[in-house]
Design a protein around this motif. Structure first.
Motif: not given
Length: 81
Positions: A25-34, A36-41, A72-77
């Protein structure tokens, strides 16, 4: 990892949780760029769900001027009892 989490999970499970969360959950997103924010979890303790915690985090992130895009990946559990 906070002392409270280690105390709650114990030293072995706490370390294992840290390693798994860090790796997946804390690794860089493959498409990371200035800009862009990613919410991993985002996870909320079941007893605190529905109180707007994740919404408040998202609103805060959206208000930061350095981010123009958010992914952000969207997944409801729901945990089964």
């Amino acid at each position: 990892m906070s002392a409270g989490v280690r105390r709650h999970l114990g030293p072995v499970r706490g370390l294992l949780a840290y390693v798994v969360i860090r790796r997946w959950s804390m690794r860089a997103f493959d498409g990371a760029r200035p800009g862009l924010a990613e919410i991993g979890l985002v996870a909320t303790e079941p007893g605190h769900q529905g109180r707007g915690v994740a919404t408040a985090l998202l609103r805060h992130l959206l208000a930061l001027p350095e981010y123009r895009e958010i992914t952000a990946p969207i997944r409801a559990e729901k945990a089964l009892a």
